[in-house]
Write a protein that holds these residues in place. Structure first.
Motif, mmCIF file in Angstrom:
data_model
loop_
_atom_site.group_PDB
_atom_site.id
_atom_site.type_symbol
_atom_site.label_atom_id
_atom_site.label_comp_id
_atom_site.label_asym_id
_atom_site.label_seq_id
_atom_site.Cartn_x
_atom_site.Cartn_y
_atom_site.Cartn_z
ATOM 1 N N ALA A 1 30.976 30.867 39.286
ATOM 2 C CA ALA A 1 32.600 30.320 39.479
ATOM 3 C C ALA A 1 33.422 31.218 39.856
ATOM 4 O O ALA A 1 34.600 30.877 39.890
ATOM 5 C CB ALA A 1 32.809 29.696 38.039
ATOM 6 N N GLY A 2 33.068 32.415 40.007
ATOM 7 C CA GLY A 2 34.152 33.418 40.808
ATOM 8 C C GLY A 2 35.125 33.872 39.563
ATOM 9 O O GLY A 2 36.513 33.967 39.878
ATOM 10 N N ALA A 3 34.827 33.758 38.229
ATOM 11 C CA ALA A 3 35.793 34.005 37.094
ATOM 12 C C ALA A 3 36.163 35.512 37.234
ATOM 13 O O ALA A 3 35.134 36.259 37.341
ATOM 14 C CB ALA A 3 35.391 33.606 35.893
ATOM 15 N N VAL A 4 37.498 36.060 36.735
ATOM 16 C CA VAL A 4 37.582 37.285 36.750
ATOM 17 C C VAL A 4 38.277 37.600 35.363
ATOM 18 O O VAL A 4 39.282 37.178 35.114
ATOM 19 C CB VAL A 4 38.698 37.869 37.687
ATOM 20 C CG1 VAL A 4 39.164 39.080 37.702
ATOM 21 C CG2 VAL A 4 38.523 37.262 39.185
ATOM 22 N N PRO A 5 37.247 38.345 34.510
ATOM 23 C CA PRO A 5 37.521 38.285 33.126
ATOM 24 C C PRO A 5 38.765 39.398 32.819
ATOM 25 O O PRO A 5 38.652 40.526 33.740
ATOM 26 C CB PRO A 5 36.253 38.806 32.483
ATOM 27 C CG PRO A 5 34.969 38.326 33.098
ATOM 28 C CD PRO A 5 35.647 38.507 34.410
#
Length: 338
Positions: free
Chosen positions: A125-129
């Motif tokens: 999903a292209g999440a950036v923590p």
């Protein structure tokens, strides 16, 4: 079905953009084809086209009833709205994959993902923590604990062979992946020594052990402790027969394609916020959001996923989606029965 010309043009542009990125990207790792990782930090790079939504949609992992967390996070979502100057809407997701799909589709902008699903959120999903709940000492952690009833005869993991053991979901770290990686050394192989039953959540697993639906369940220690603190469960009714080493807790991430200035503003809003007393109580002493990176802080989780044979890649994620779809179908069929 006739597709409107405007929609067709947009779809064509998206396909061309994806194709162009696929040709120009020199490093992707386990990221989906829609993303690229040229700087090799394991998360999606900022694309050429970014978004600056007028409304920010926020969600938190459904490890318990979503309504519990909507109330718990209200002081923060109200602050985030004032801090960013944007309306913030809480989105009550019902499953890990629903949360990931919401960010993947662009409907979700900022979210707290459970430990295991963070990997799928990053890759699919292209999440950036960028943050985790914690204190001045850093981010909080938790342990995988295995619960049995205090009145049961089970004293160690090997006693659970052939018993009813509930996992939460295949993508959960403590409720799915870590048991597969850690239990065999303790004389118990999930899926071989017992049939894995899926409860759908850490709270559901703990409640199921309490009611006798399950003989045992691996759950996240922080969820169990919150349930005891709220009075949902009595600690004396349980025995913990296994406790793992510490894992990082939920990770907060923003969508990779947010305008960089907005992403930086969101990060700063998180880091500057201090939990009011009720939030400190709800989150067992955590009083702030501390900085994290997926590369460093999730290394142990990625190792567990690899060792369990369930890396955070597309094939494993598609299996998770198929399993959830089948579970939803059975639930719907059961509801139709008189």
């Amino acid at each position: 079905m006739r597709i409107p010309l405007g929609s067709a043009l947009v779809a064509s542009a998206l396909l061309l953009g994806t194709a162009a990125q696929a040709q120009t990207c020199t490093n992707r790792g386990q990221l989906d084809d829609a993303y690229c990782d040229e700087n090799k930090d394991l998360v999606a790079d900022v694309p050429a086209k970014t978004r600056d939504p007028s409304v920010l949609v926020f969600a938190y992992t459904p490890v318990e009833d979503p309504a519990v967390y909507e109330n718990a996070f209200r002081p923060f979502t109200e602050y985030l709205s004032k801090c960013t100057g944007k309306r913030v809407v809480y989105y009550p997701v019902q499953s890990n994959s629903a949360e990931i799909e919401a960010m993947r589709s662009g409907r979700l902008h900022v979210a707290g993902f459970s430990t295991g699903p963070v990997g799928f959120a990053v890759n699919m999903a292209g999440a950036v923590p960028f943050a985790g709940k914690g204190t001045e000492k850093g981010i909080e952690g938790y342990h995988l604990i295995v619960l049995v009833k205090a009145s049961s005869p089970y004293q160690k993991l090997s006693d659970l062979k052939g018993k009813r053991v509930a996992h939460t979901s295949p993508s959960s770290n403590s409720g799915g992946l870590a048991p597969k990686a850690l239990f065999p050394d303790q004389g118990l192989k999930p899926g071989e020594d017992y049939q894995i039953l899926f409860s759908g959540g850490h709270d559901k697993s703990a409640l199921g052990v309490n009611s006798g639906d399950y003989d045992a369940a691996p759950v996240a220690s922080d969820v169990f402790e919150r349930m005891v603190a709220r009075g949902d469960l009595k600690a004396e009714n349980f025995r913990i027969i296994y406790r793992s080493e510490r894992f990082p807790s939920s990770g907060f991430a923003y969508a990779h394609d947010l305008k960089p200035e907005l992403a930086e503003k969101i990060k700063q809003c998180f880091y500057d916020f201090r939990f009011p007393s009720q939030m400190v109580k709800d989150f067992e002493g955590d009083d702030r959001f501390a900085p994290i990176t997926y590369l460093k802080d999730w290394a142990v989780v990625r190792k567990v996923a690899e060792d369990s044979g369930t890396p955070f890649n597309k094939a494993a994620y598609q299996k998770e989606l198929a399993r959830e779809a089948e579970a939803a179908k059975k639930k719907a069929e059961g509801a139709k029965k008189p």
